[in-house]
Design a protein around this motif. Sequence first.
Motif, PDB file in Angstrom:
ATOM      1  N   VAL A 202      21.435 132.555  67.662  1.00  0.00           N
ATOM      2  CA  VAL A 202      22.511 131.708  67.125  1.00  0.00           C
ATOM      3  C   VAL A 202      21.956 130.666  66.157  1.00  0.00           C
ATOM      4  CG1 VAL A 202      24.303 130.038  67.726  1.00  0.00           C
ATOM      5  CG2 VAL A 202      23.970 132.072  69.147  1.00  0.00           C
ATOM      6  N   PHE A 203      20.839 130.038  66.537  1.00  0.00           N
ATOM      7  CA  PHE A 203      20.225 128.988  65.719  1.00  0.00           C
ATOM      8  C   PHE A 203      19.812 129.532  64.342  1.00  0.00           C
ATOM      9  CE2 PHE A 203      16.701 126.454  64.185  1.00  0.00           C
ATOM     10  CZ  PHE A 203      17.112 125.160  64.412  1.00  0.00           C
ATOM     11  N   CYS A 204      19.126 130.665  64.355  1.00  0.00           N
ATOM     12  CA  CYS A 204      18.667 131.243  63.092  1.00  0.00           C
ATOM     13  C   CYS A 204      19.831 131.712  62.224  1.00  0.00           C
ATOM     14  CB  CYS A 204      17.719 132.407  63.358  1.00  0.00           C
ATOM     15  SG  CYS A 204      16.153 131.919  64.131  1.00  0.00           S
ATOM     16  N   SER A 205      20.861 132.233  62.841  1.00  0.00           N
ATOM     17  CA  SER A 205      22.025 132.684  62.075  1.00  0.00           C
ATOM     18  C   SER A 205      22.701 131.507  61.372  1.00  0.00           C
ATOM     19  CB  SER A 205      23.015 133.399  62.996  1.00  0.00           C
ATOM     20  OG  SER A 205      22.406 134.524  63.611  1.00  0.00           O
ATOM     21  N   VAL A 206      22.801 130.399  62.086  1.00  0.00           N
ATOM     22  CA  VAL A 206      23.443 129.213  61.499  1.00  0.00           C
ATOM     23  C   VAL A 206      22.668 128.706  60.295  1.00  0.00           C
ATOM     24  CG1 VAL A 206      24.011 126.792  61.903  1.00  0.00           C
ATOM     25  CG2 VAL A 206      24.599 128.511  63.622  1.00  0.00           C
ATOM     26  N   TRP A 207      21.341 128.564  60.439  1.00  0.00           N
ATOM     27  CA  TRP A 207      20.556 127.943  59.367  1.00  0.00           C
ATOM     28  C   TRP A 207      20.262 128.907  58.222  1.00  0.00           C
ATOM     29  CZ3 TRP A 207      20.460 123.014  58.735  1.00  0.00           C
ATOM     30  CH2 TRP A 207      20.665 122.174  59.825  1.00  0.00           C
ATOM     31  N   PHE A 208      20.253 130.206  58.498  1.00  0.00           N
ATOM     32  CA  PHE A 208      20.111 131.142  57.388  1.00  0.00           C
ATOM     33  C   PHE A 208      21.368 131.162  56.516  1.00  0.00           C
ATOM     34  CE2 PHE A 208      16.730 133.747  59.753  1.00  0.00           C
ATOM     35  CZ  PHE A 208      15.724 133.021  59.133  1.00  0.00           C
ATOM     36  N   SER A 209      22.514 131.001  57.127  1.00  0.00           N
ATOM     37  CA  SER A 209      23.758 130.913  56.352  1.00  0.00           C
ATOM     38  C   SER A 209      23.958 129.532  55.743  1.00  0.00           C
ATOM     39  CB  SER A 209      24.955 131.270  57.245  1.00  0.00           C
ATOM     40  OG  SER A 209      25.055 130.357  58.323  1.00  0.00           O
ATOM     41  N   PHE A 210      23.223 128.540  56.256  1.00  0.00           N
ATOM     42  CA  PHE A 210      23.362 127.170  55.748  1.00  0.00           C
ATOM     43  C   PHE A 210      22.872 127.068  54.301  1.00  0.00           C
ATOM     44  CE2 PHE A 210      20.638 123.469  54.862  1.00  0.00           C
ATOM     45  CZ  PHE A 210      21.602 122.476  54.746  1.00  0.00           C
ATOM     46  N   ILE A 211      21.750 127.705  53.984  1.00  0.00           N
ATOM     47  CA  ILE A 211      21.110 127.499  52.674  1.00  0.00           C
ATOM     48  C   ILE A 211      22.023 127.911  51.520  1.00  0.00           C
ATOM     49  CG2 ILE A 211      19.177 128.192  51.216  1.00  0.00           C
ATOM     50  CD1 ILE A 211      17.444 128.301  53.697  1.00  0.00           C
ATOM     51  N   PRO A 212      22.576 129.118  51.481  1.00  0.00           N
ATOM     52  CA  PRO A 212      23.455 129.448  50.344  1.00  0.00           C
ATOM     53  C   PRO A 212      24.728 128.616  50.320  1.00  0.00           C
ATOM     54  CG  PRO A 212      23.497 131.196  51.987  1.00  0.00           C
ATOM     55  CD  PRO A 212      22.406 130.265  52.399  1.00  0.00           C
ATOM     56  N   THR A 213      25.263 128.308  51.502  1.00  0.00           N
ATOM     57  CA  THR A 213      26.477 127.487  51.538  1.00  0.00           C
ATOM     58  C   THR A 213      26.195 126.079  51.045  1.00  0.00           C
ATOM     59  OG1 THR A 213      27.176 128.774  53.464  1.00  0.00           O
ATOM     60  CG2 THR A 213      28.384 126.745  52.992  1.00  0.00           C
ATOM     61  N   TYR A 214      25.042 125.525  51.417  1.00  0.00           N
ATOM     62  CA  TYR A 214      24.648 124.173  51.018  1.00  0.00           C
ATOM     63  C   TYR A 214      24.460 124.090  49.499  1.00  0.00           C
ATOM     64  CZ  TYR A 214      21.930 119.821  50.978  1.00  0.00           C
ATOM     65  OH  TYR A 214      21.469 118.544  50.736  1.00  0.00           O
ATOM     66  N   LEU A 215      23.837 125.100  48.926  1.00  0.00           N
ATOM     67  CA  LEU A 215      23.573 125.083  47.490  1.00  0.00           C
ATOM     68  C   LEU A 215      24.826 125.305  46.660  1.00  0.00           C
ATOM     69  CD1 LEU A 215      20.238 127.117  47.370  1.00  0.00           C
ATOM     70  CD2 LEU A 215      20.523 124.638  47.207  1.00  0.00           C
ATOM     71  N   SER A 216      25.830 125.966  47.202  1.00  0.00           N
ATOM     72  CA  SER A 216      27.055 126.255  46.451  1.00  0.00           C
ATOM     73  C   SER A 216      28.098 125.161  46.577  1.00  0.00           C
ATOM     74  CB  SER A 216      27.652 127.586  46.923  1.00  0.00           C
ATOM     75  OG  SER A 216      27.995 127.515  48.303  1.00  0.00           O
ATOM     76  N   SER A 217      27.854 124.134  47.378  1.00  0.00           N
ATOM     77  CA  SER A 217      28.812 123.042  47.559  1.00  0.00           C
ATOM     78  C   SER A 217      28.264 121.779  46.907  1.00  0.00           C
ATOM     79  CB  SER A 217      29.102 122.808  49.048  1.00  0.00           C
ATOM     80  OG  SER A 217      27.902 122.558  49.754  1.00  0.00           O
ATOM     81  N   SER A 218      29.095 120.768  46.806  1.00  0.00           N
ATOM     82  CA  SER A 218      28.691 119.509  46.184  1.00  0.00           C
ATOM     83  C   SER A 218      29.455 118.371  46.831  1.00  0.00           C
ATOM     84  CB  SER A 218      28.966 119.529  44.673  1.00  0.00           C
ATOM     85  OG  SER A 218      30.362 119.668  44.429  1.00  0.00           O
ATOM     86  N   GLY A 219      28.918 117.166  46.629  1.00  0.00           N
ATOM     87  CA  GLY A 219      29.589 115.972  47.114  1.00  0.00           C
ATOM     88  C   GLY A 219      29.655 115.906  48.623  1.00  0.00           C
ATOM     89  N   LYS A 220      30.781 115.438  49.108  1.00  0.00           N
ATOM     90  CA  LYS A 220      30.944 115.259  50.547  1.00  0.00           C
ATOM     91  C   LYS A 220      31.009 116.588  51.287  1.00  0.00           C
ATOM     92  CE  LYS A 220      35.980 114.692  50.121  1.00  0.00           C
ATOM     93  NZ  LYS A 220      37.116 113.770  50.389  1.00  0.00           N
ATOM     94  N   PHE A 221      31.381 117.664  50.598  1.00  0.00           N
ATOM     95  CA  PHE A 221      31.419 118.972  51.253  1.00  0.00           C
ATOM     96  C   PHE A 221      30.008 119.490  51.530  1.00  0.00           C
ATOM     97  CE2 PHE A 221      35.320 118.633  48.719  1.00  0.00           C
ATOM     98  CZ  PHE A 221      36.263 118.744  49.738  1.00  0.00           C
ATOM     99  N   MET A 222      29.064 119.136  50.677  1.00  0.00           N
ATOM    100  CA  MET A 222      27.673 119.489  50.940  1.00  0.00           C
ATOM    101  C   MET A 222      27.169 118.788  52.198  1.00  0.00           C
ATOM    102  SD  MET A 222      24.334 118.818  48.526  1.00  0.00           S
ATOM    103  CE  MET A 222      24.821 120.012  47.293  1.00  0.00           C
ATOM    104  N   VAL A 223      27.540 117.516  52.336  1.00  0.00           N
ATOM    105  CA  VAL A 223      27.159 116.767  53.538  1.00  0.00           C
ATOM    106  C   VAL A 223      27.839 117.350  54.768  1.00  0.00           C
ATOM    107  CG1 VAL A 223      27.158 114.487  54.616  1.00  0.00           C
ATOM    108  CG2 VAL A 223      26.792 114.698  52.151  1.00  0.00           C
ATOM    109  N   ALA A 224      29.114 117.739  54.632  1.00  0.00           N
ATOM    110  CA  ALA A 224      29.841 118.309  55.767  1.00  0.00           C
ATOM    111  C   ALA A 224      29.224 119.627  56.222  1.00  0.00           C
ATOM    112  CB  ALA A 224      31.309 118.510  55.394  1.00  0.00           C
ATOM    113  N   VAL A 225      28.717 120.418  55.272  1.00  0.00           N
ATOM    114  CA  VAL A 225      28.063 121.685  55.633  1.00  0.00           C
ATOM    115  C   VAL A 225      26.829 121.422  56.483  1.00  0.00           C
ATOM    116  CG1 VAL A 225      26.761 123.625  54.675  1.00  0.00           C
ATOM    117  CG2 VAL A 225      28.963 123.001  53.690  1.00  0.00           C
TER     118      VAL A 225
END
Length: 650
Positions: free
Chosen positions: A587-610
């Motif tokens: 579960v941990f690895c799945s969350v953080w592997f999906s975090f990187i592309p989602t984090y890079l594609s967002s901006s502002g407060k949504f990046m922080v929320a991710v």
Amino acid sequence: MLLLLMLLLVLPCRIVCPMSSINCSIYDDPFPIPHNFYQPGDLLIGGIATQVTYLNNPQSFLEHPSRMVLDEPGSITKNYQHILALAFAVKELNENPNFLSNISLGLYILNSYSLGRMTFKATLSVLSAQQKLAPNFSCDNRQKVIAVIGGLLSDTSAHMASILSIYKTPQITHGSFSLAKADKQQFLSIYQMVPDDTYQYRGVVQLLHHFRWTWIGLLAMDDDNGSQFLQRILHNFLRRIYFNNSVGETIRFDQDRELVSVFDVTNWVTLSNRSFSRVKVGQLDPLAPSGKELTLVEDKIVWHKSFNQVVPISVCSDPCQPGYSKTKMEGSQFCCYACTPCPEGMFSGQKDMEACVKCPDDHYASDGHHECLPKIPTYLSCKEALGIILVTLAVTFSLLTTLVLGTFMKYKNTPIVKANNRSLTYILLLALLFCFLSSLLFIGEPGEVTCLLRQTTFGLIFCVALSTILAKTITVVLAFMATKPGSHMRRWVGKKLAHSIVLSGSLIQVLICTLWICISPPFPQMNMHSQPKGIILECNEGSTAMFYSVLGYLGFLASVSFTVAFLARKLPGSFNEAKFITFSMLVFCSVWFSFIPTYLSSSGKFMVAVEIFSILSSGAGLLGCIFLPKCYIILLRPEMNIREQIIRAM
């Protein structure tokens, strides 16, 4: 006075060493100055005079200058007296042993003919050998001149100074010669033996004031001195003129010597008998405040009947409204233009603007591009819906972790709590508690302290949690291997090894975070370009490489823990914690592997929320997968939490 001047010139030269001459062969001057006087001496003084003048014919440049026919020379008697005075002064100094002993003065006087080009030629000849033209050389054992006297006119003095200043040769002027402040810095070798003419001008002004003469005429020479005289005196009086004329208008001059007056705006009205009537409809006052010089009473204006009594329009293009700028139309008259909408980020607030203006970085253009509006600062606040949800989740998971920790401490002596190192369990629960609480650092307006603590706190706490899970997994494997007969693994089983794994695993992350803070620490910044209408208040990570180094090390610990737990998943039931660790790491690895592309594609407060969501979800996965089954047995199936049951399962 002339004797004293000559004495001052020659006395400092007694300490000058004789200059050895240079054997040189220089051609004679092809056009020597015919009117000259040379008297040899130990020390030589030059002179530029204007005793003879010519009325020259226009030059044709068709024959050699030496063959040109010149008019008869004319002698200026007054200037000849100056030459005699100079020669007499030198004679007196040479004959008087009290002034100069064993030193004779020489003279080299040349005529300038009141011409600029001849003044330059004479000055260069004074600096050269007799009948030669080689300035700055001492030939035929002749001494260089120690100073030059002249000229009487200001133009002559200026021409001489432009050359003598190059060679640093002192120049003594005995005529009026006014130097500007900049010229005084340039001509440092010139000395004036005549007082400044300004004092004479002031005297004339005081004389006129004394007699109260205001209706005066001024006569002056047609040269620089005369011009300065007129400017400093025709002006002092005109600038003081201030009176009212016969119609009551004030008459005076401004600082530019121009008449100050108010202009009437007159409307010529055509009458029925084809005569004209002048009607004053306004005025133009040059001294009025900016923008208010012109005053019009439009109700008094009578337009020609062909205009239908409305203001005539004399344009070939409609005026550009605010939000547009004028663009030249190719092939049309210069007064014709097209209106182009202002591009994004630019505005025009007036009609017929030549170009749109860029809004400041903290402003954005309105929808019509006719004004700039301030951008709204945005950040993830605890007062908005998204912030409230994340804060609620963080507090909820923190309370659940506290309850689990309290449960394990209450039942610390039961077999299921003691089965896999109680101290590691407590460390893991505390680490998870602080993981949930660290997410609160990401909510609210970024500051220097919060930006510095956000990523480093998150990285260190999660590193402790993963190191603890790795230590628990390794403990499970070693404990199983130690149960085999003749195994040497018993000496490795215990708290010492587990604590060493936690400490060493966390120490590496501490070093990474310390290096990050020392090299390029995170800091708050205002991102004004990511959103067109808002300013993003965010934390700049400082060094992106260090940020991903922290995440990469966490991924390394999670991968190792997952691998070890996966290999130990088939151990006997009493040691089946490895199964839950395997699932929690998945579960941990799945969350953080999906975090990187989602984090890079967002901006502002949504990046922080991710990032907050990733922290909460991965922490909740560890808490639920590892401790939920144990809490189920402790609280709901206490009959399974006994020693005999565990031994029977083995």
